[in-house]
Design an enzyme around this catalytic site. Structure first.
Site, PDB file in Angstrom:
ATOM      1  N   LYS A  19       0.835  -1.209   0.000  1.00  0.00           N
ATOM      2  CA  LYS A  19       0.000   0.000   0.000  1.00  0.00           C
ATOM      3  C   LYS A  19       0.871   1.260   0.000  1.00  0.00           C
ATOM      4  O   LYS A  19       0.653   2.175  -0.788  1.00  0.00           O
ATOM      5  CB  LYS A  19      -0.928  -0.043   1.227  1.00  0.00           C
ATOM      6  CG  LYS A  19      -1.897   1.108   1.332  1.00  0.00           C
ATOM      7  CD  LYS A  19      -3.106   0.752   2.165  1.00  0.00           C
ATOM      8  CE  LYS A  19      -2.851   0.788   3.658  1.00  0.00           C
ATOM      9  NZ  LYS A  19      -2.615   2.151   4.193  1.00  0.00           N
ATOM     10  N   ARG A  24       2.941   5.937  -3.238  1.00  0.00           N
ATOM     11  CA  ARG A  24       4.085   6.776  -3.604  1.00  0.00           C
ATOM     12  C   ARG A  24       4.356   6.712  -5.106  1.00  0.00           C
ATOM     13  O   ARG A  24       4.768   7.705  -5.706  1.00  0.00           O
ATOM     14  CB  ARG A  24       5.313   6.354  -2.788  1.00  0.00           C
ATOM     15  CG  ARG A  24       5.218   6.841  -1.318  1.00  0.00           C
ATOM     16  CD  ARG A  24       6.147   6.051  -0.419  1.00  0.00           C
ATOM     17  NE  ARG A  24       6.228   6.558   0.955  1.00  0.00           N
ATOM     18  CZ  ARG A  24       5.328   6.327   1.923  1.00  0.00           C
ATOM     19  NH1 ARG A  24       4.246   5.610   1.669  1.00  0.00           N
ATOM     20  NH2 ARG A  24       5.503   6.820   3.136  1.00  0.00           N
ATOM     21  N   GLY A  91      -5.250   7.911   5.285  1.00  0.00           N
ATOM     22  CA  GLY A  91      -4.372   8.867   5.959  1.00  0.00           C
ATOM     23  C   GLY A  91      -3.105   9.125   5.156  1.00  0.00           C
ATOM     24  O   GLY A  91      -2.583  10.241   5.127  1.00  0.00           O
ATOM     25  N   ASP A 323       1.436  -1.375  11.805  1.00  0.00           N
ATOM     26  CA  ASP A 323       0.164  -1.824  11.222  1.00  0.00           C
ATOM     27  C   ASP A 323      -0.116  -3.301  11.496  1.00  0.00           C
ATOM     28  O   ASP A 323      -1.228  -3.781  11.256  1.00  0.00           O
ATOM     29  CB  ASP A 323       0.162  -1.583   9.703  1.00  0.00           C
ATOM     30  CG  ASP A 323       0.155  -0.092   9.368  1.00  0.00           C
ATOM     31  OD1 ASP A 323      -0.235   0.718  10.230  1.00  0.00           O
ATOM     32  OD2 ASP A 323       0.539   0.256   8.236  1.00  0.00           O
TER      33      ASP A 323
HETATM   34  C1  S3P Z   1       2.362   4.713   6.237  1.00  0.00           C
HETATM   35  C2  S3P Z   1       2.901   5.023   7.451  1.00  0.00           C
HETATM   36  C3  S3P Z   1       2.330   4.554   8.731  1.00  0.00           C
HETATM   37  C4  S3P Z   1       1.355   3.410   8.526  1.00  0.00           C
HETATM   38  C5  S3P Z   1       0.413   3.651   7.391  1.00  0.00           C
HETATM   39  C6  S3P Z   1       1.174   3.850   6.103  1.00  0.00           C
HETATM   40  C7  S3P Z   1       2.996   5.258   5.014  1.00  0.00           C
HETATM   41  O1  S3P Z   1       1.624   5.634   9.331  1.00  0.00           O
HETATM   42  O2  S3P Z   1       0.634   3.183   9.720  1.00  0.00           O
HETATM   43  O3  S3P Z   1      -0.482   2.567   7.230  1.00  0.00           O
HETATM   44  O4  S3P Z   1       2.713   4.758   3.904  1.00  0.00           O
HETATM   45  O5  S3P Z   1       3.811   6.171   5.141  1.00  0.00           O
HETATM   46  P1  S3P Z   1       2.369   6.723  10.283  1.00  0.00           P
HETATM   47  O6  S3P Z   1       3.297   7.478   9.441  1.00  0.00           O
HETATM   48  O7  S3P Z   1       1.243   7.592  10.774  1.00  0.00           O
HETATM   49  O8  S3P Z   1       3.013   5.940  11.371  1.00  0.00           O
END
Ligand code: S3P
Length: 436
Positions: A19, A24, A91, A323
């Site tokens: 993911k 990216r 997020g 995760d």
């Molecule tokens: C991610 C970073 C992590 C992870 C999220 C994906 C990323 O979050 O929990 O599922 O792709 O950079 P955080 O940066 O908030 O720790």
């Protein structure tokens, strides 16, 4: 859907693309010049949100269901969207895109689902504001019909980008999303931008940006990026997601007759904490055919049934398995002895409050678990029974408890198993294929 105990899980499986790397690939392709081809792209809801946001920013993206072609327009080629960008549940989309939008001379408004509207954004507002971007949050209760200003630090919000100043940022928590947002903004800075983390978080941004031709240097927990006039489109093959492989690692270890080979999994050390925890618990896990693909370490993971025992999961290891903690908690419930998870306050601000949602569901299945401020304590070894799982719309909670359900007495069902499409469409079918 109802799950019941199965005694054997055997066979070979390829989990969907990573993911983090899929997101990216689209984002960096969009701000590069020329074509970027992303193969084994994760067709999950989160990554599709990223595609849709960049289309609205004027980027042509072709997606045939596995390969994605991004027709990049360069660092300054994005155009102001005519509508609000909707990141759905993602997020990663919201935080990383904000780093790029901070360098654009236009305003963008972003929103997302009910979960995203509760997730903390101050962590990106602070450094990006220091660099020169401006943010305004809107009261979600009145949005989008009315835009009522609020001082909360959550989506929906509007970002006004423009000329940015360089910074050296020391985030209080290790977060690849925060680090990436600052580094992406740093591409538009007036000098070298640096991020020094308390503990190194996943480094996919550093690796991939370097592949696109960015001048970026990583030393210990510091990443430094030089302002970059031109990135060049790339071909990226996305490895299988270790966060998705984690469910099959747990399944193979816990079930009485497990022998699973997960093919083509990304085993970047900044993501590999689950492998270390599995070994520390006495699990039989080995990496075969280790290789490098598109700048990322990749291997096949062989897992067989094991008698697990408790362990301590803490400190610098937490960002490397953040995760995977829901499924690690499930493994702990099937292990003899006590497992302590600490230093993991970040669990509270994921797609759900994972300290609360994981402990609630473990208790519903009969496990002996106590939530703590920064994790949980699981006294393993009690037989679990089926329950109705409350996912709170959190894909990782659903999949972790599917693993528990097929190893428990009785029936396990879910209030909303559909949320697995966020990161693993086809999860239940894949699990079903391996079960005997
Ligand atoms: C991610 C970073 C992590 C992870 C999220 C994906 C990323 O979050 O929990 O599922 O792709 O950079 P955080 O940066 O908030 O720790």
């Amino acid at each position: 859907m109802e799950l019941t105990r199965k005694h054997a899980f055997r066979g070979e499986i390829s989990v969907p693309g990573d993911k983090s790397i899929s997101h990216r690939g689209i984002m960096f392709g969009a701000i590069s010049n020329g074509l970027t081809e992303v193969t084994n792209f994760l067709q999950g809801a989160d990554c599709l949100s990223t595609i849709s946001c960049f289309r609205q920013l004027g980027i042509s993206i072709e997606n045939d269901g596995s390969k994605v072609l991004v027709h990049g327009k360069g660092l300054h080629g994005l155009s102001a969207p005519s509508q609000i960008l909707d990141v759905g549940n993602s997020g990663t989309t919201l935080r990383l895109i904000s780093g790029i939008l901070a360098g654009q001379k236009f305003q963008t408004t972003l929103c997302g689902d009910a979960s995203i509207r509760k997730r903390p954004m101050k962590r990106i507002f602070t450094p990006l504001s220091e660099m020169g971007a401006r943010f305004q949050c809107w009261d979600p209760g009145h949005f989008p019909e009315q835009r009522k200003k609020t001082s909360s630090d959550c989506a929906p919000f509007t970002i006004q980008g423009g000329a940015l100043k360089r910074i050296h940022y020391y985030p209080p928590i290790a977060s690849a999303q925060v680090k990436s947002a600052v580094l992406l903004a740093g591409l538009y800075g007036d000098g070298i931008t640096k991020v020094t983390e308390p503990v190194l978080s996943r480094d996919h941004t550093e690796r991939m940006l370097s592949g696109f031709g960015a001048d970026i240097l990583s030393t210990d927990t510091t990443a430094a990026v030089w302002p970059q006039p031109r990135l060049k489109g790339q071909s990226i093959h996305v490895p299988g997601d270790i966060s998705s492989a984690a469910y099959f690692i747990a399944l193979g270890l816990i079930c009485p007759h497990g022998e699973i080979l997960v093919k083509n999994v990304g085993v970047n050390p900044t993501r590999g904490g689950i492998l270390k925890v599995a070994l520390a618990m006495g699990g039989k896990v080995s990496l075969l055919d280790q290789r490098t693909v598109s700048g990322e370490p990749v291997a096949d993971i062989l897992i067989s049934s094991s008698s697990l025992h408790g362990t301590v999961v803490e400190g610098g290891m937490i960002p490397t398995l953040i995760d995977e903690l829901p499924v690690i908690a499930v493994m702990a419930a099937f292990a003899e002895g006590t497992t302590v998870i600490k230093d993991a306050q970040e669990l509270k601000v994921k797609e759900s409050d994972r300290i609360a949602t994981v402990t609630e569901n473990l208790k519903a299945m009969g496990a002996d678990v106590t939530p703590t401020e920064d994790g949980m304590v699981i006294r393993g070894g009690r037989p679990l029974h089926g329950a109705r799982i409350k996912t709170y719309g959190d894909h990782r909670v659903a999949m972790a408890f599917a693993v528990a359900g097929v190893n428990a007495d009785g029936e396990t069902s879910f209030d909303d198993e559909g949320c697995v499409t966020v990161s693993y469409p086809g999860f239940f079918e894949d699990m079903g294929r391996l079960g005997e």
